[in-house]
Design a protein around this motif. Structure first.
Motif, PDB file in Angstrom:
ATOM      1  N   GLY A 151     106.594  34.285  32.276  1.00 29.00           N
ATOM      2  CA  GLY A 151     107.191  34.517  33.712  1.00 29.00           C
ATOM      3  C   GLY A 151     107.573  33.187  33.966  1.00 29.00           C
ATOM      4  N   LEU A 152     107.099  32.109  34.039  1.00 27.60           N
ATOM      5  CA  LEU A 152     107.866  30.938  34.265  1.00 27.60           C
ATOM      6  C   LEU A 152     109.383  30.726  33.545  1.00 27.60           C
ATOM      7  N   LEU A 155     111.740  32.706  35.275  1.00 30.54           N
ATOM      8  CA  LEU A 155     111.966  32.008  36.563  1.00 30.54           C
ATOM      9  C   LEU A 155     112.895  30.740  36.344  1.00 30.54           C
ATOM     10  N   GLY A 156     112.550  30.191  35.411  1.00 28.87           N
ATOM     11  CA  GLY A 156     113.812  28.788  34.861  1.00 28.87           C
ATOM     12  C   GLY A 156     115.081  29.550  34.588  1.00 28.87           C
ATOM     13  N   GLY A 158     116.393  32.442  35.841  1.00 25.14           N
ATOM     14  CA  GLY A 158     116.816  32.777  36.965  1.00 25.14           C
ATOM     15  C   GLY A 158     117.336  31.560  37.782  1.00 25.14           C
ATOM     16  N   LEU A 159     116.820  30.435  37.693  1.00 23.99           N
ATOM     17  CA  LEU A 159     117.071  29.502  38.732  1.00 23.99           C
ATOM     18  C   LEU A 159     118.421  28.786  37.878  1.00 23.99           C
ATOM     19  N   LEU A 200     114.637  36.519  39.314  1.00 25.26           N
ATOM     20  CA  LEU A 200     113.372  35.801  39.922  1.00 25.26           C
ATOM     21  C   LEU A 200     112.487  37.134  40.322  1.00 25.26           C
ATOM     22  N   SER A 203     110.409  37.677  37.027  1.00 25.14           N
ATOM     23  CA  SER A 203     109.544  36.735  37.174  1.00 25.14           C
ATOM     24  C   SER A 203     108.325  36.653  37.933  1.00 25.14           C
ATOM     25  N   ALA A 204     108.390  37.220  39.385  1.00 25.31           N
ATOM     26  CA  ALA A 204     107.442  37.051  40.212  1.00 25.31           C
ATOM     27  C   ALA A 204     106.416  38.310  39.837  1.00 25.31           C
ATOM     28  N   ILE A 207     104.350  36.683  36.941  1.00 24.02           N
ATOM     29  CA  ILE A 207     103.323  35.664  37.201  1.00 24.02           C
ATOM     30  C   ILE A 207     102.162  36.503  37.971  1.00 24.02           C
TER      31      ILE A 207
END
Length: 263
Positions: A151-152, A155-156, A158-159, A200, A203-204, A207
């Motif tokens: 998930g992280l 997230l990375g 996506g960022l 994002l 990923s949410a 998580i």
């Protein structure tokens, strides 16, 4: 050697076009749902099913599958052979690891396309696939940590896509003149922004799945779009993201033409 190099370049460009077609269809299907105030939303596998239902759908799917395999091969070369000359810094290694994961994903998508074309697959349950591998990860030692790490990582990613949308850093890989850049760069910005939102959301959910040890929380691309659509402000945001995904598809066709590829 030259013929091999040209063949690989051709496969990579076909791969960008195939990826563009899939993203374009995902965006257009979602855009229709946004305009109609509801309706079915498709992920990548749903887009492949939409191709299958067209005249000559099986033949078209086999061409798309070839492109997806070509894109997976190019992603592997970007990762393992550093075809984009990113280097070996921590940021570069993280990006190259993401490219290797992308290679595996597109191999899987290509296999699904082939199976669909020959009648060995019938559905595109992306959310169920996401839940299945999340369930498998949770069953491993430190499973919740593994799911959380995935998930992280998403997230990375996506960022990173959001940063690409803001800085248009992707332009350094394009070999197009100022005239083409006037429309290619905005398409890329819109496309990466939309993909950032989707990543994002995915990923949410992952998580949350890790925190609750509940694989049913996992979502794929289609599930992320449905979740966005269901929000109180979702119709407008959903429509913008759908438009952005379609723009990314068009941008990928431009990449098929203008991307610098050094096999």
């Amino acid at each position: 050697m030259e013929a091999r190099r040209r063949g690989l370049e051709w496969l990579a460009r076909l791969g960008y076009a195939a990826r563009g077609l899939v993203s374009l269809l995902v965006g257009l299907i979602a855009l229709l749902a946004a305009v109609n105030g509801g309706g079915e939303v498709a992920g990548s596998k749903g887009a492949l099913q939409a191709i299958f239902t067209q005249p000559w759908g099986s033949a078209m799917l086999l061409v798309v599958a070839l492109g997806l395999f070509g894109f997976a091969l190019w992603r592997a070369m970007q990762s393992l052979a550093d075809a984009d000359r990113r280097g070996t810094g921590w940021g570069a290694l993280a990006a190259r690891a993401g490219q290797l994961v992308s290679s595996v994903i597109y191999v899987s998508l290509g296999i699904f396309a082939v199976n669909l074309a020959i009648g060995a697959a019938s559905g595109g349950a992306e959310d169920q696939a996401a839940r299945d591998w999340t369930r498998w990860l949770l069953a491993q030692p430190f499973g919740r940590w593994l799911v959380g790490a995935v998930g992280l990582a998403i997230l990375g990613a996506g960022l990173g896509m959001g940063a690409k949308a803001f800085t248009a850093s992707f332009r350094r890989h394009l070999a197009c003149g100022p005239g083409a850049a006037e429309w290619v760069i905005p398409l890329g910005r819109a496309g990466y922004a939309a993909r950032a939102v989707v990543f994002l959301i995915i990923s949410a959910f992952l998580i949350i799945a890790a925190l609750q040890a509940d694989p049913s929380e996992a979502r794929g691309l289609g599930g992320a779009l449905v979740a966005l659509q269901a929000q109180p402000f979702g119709r407008t945001a959903f429509g913008l993201v759908a438009l952005g995904l379609a723009a990314f598809g068009a941008f990928e066709f431009a990449e098929a033409r203008y991307r610098r590829i050094a096999p």
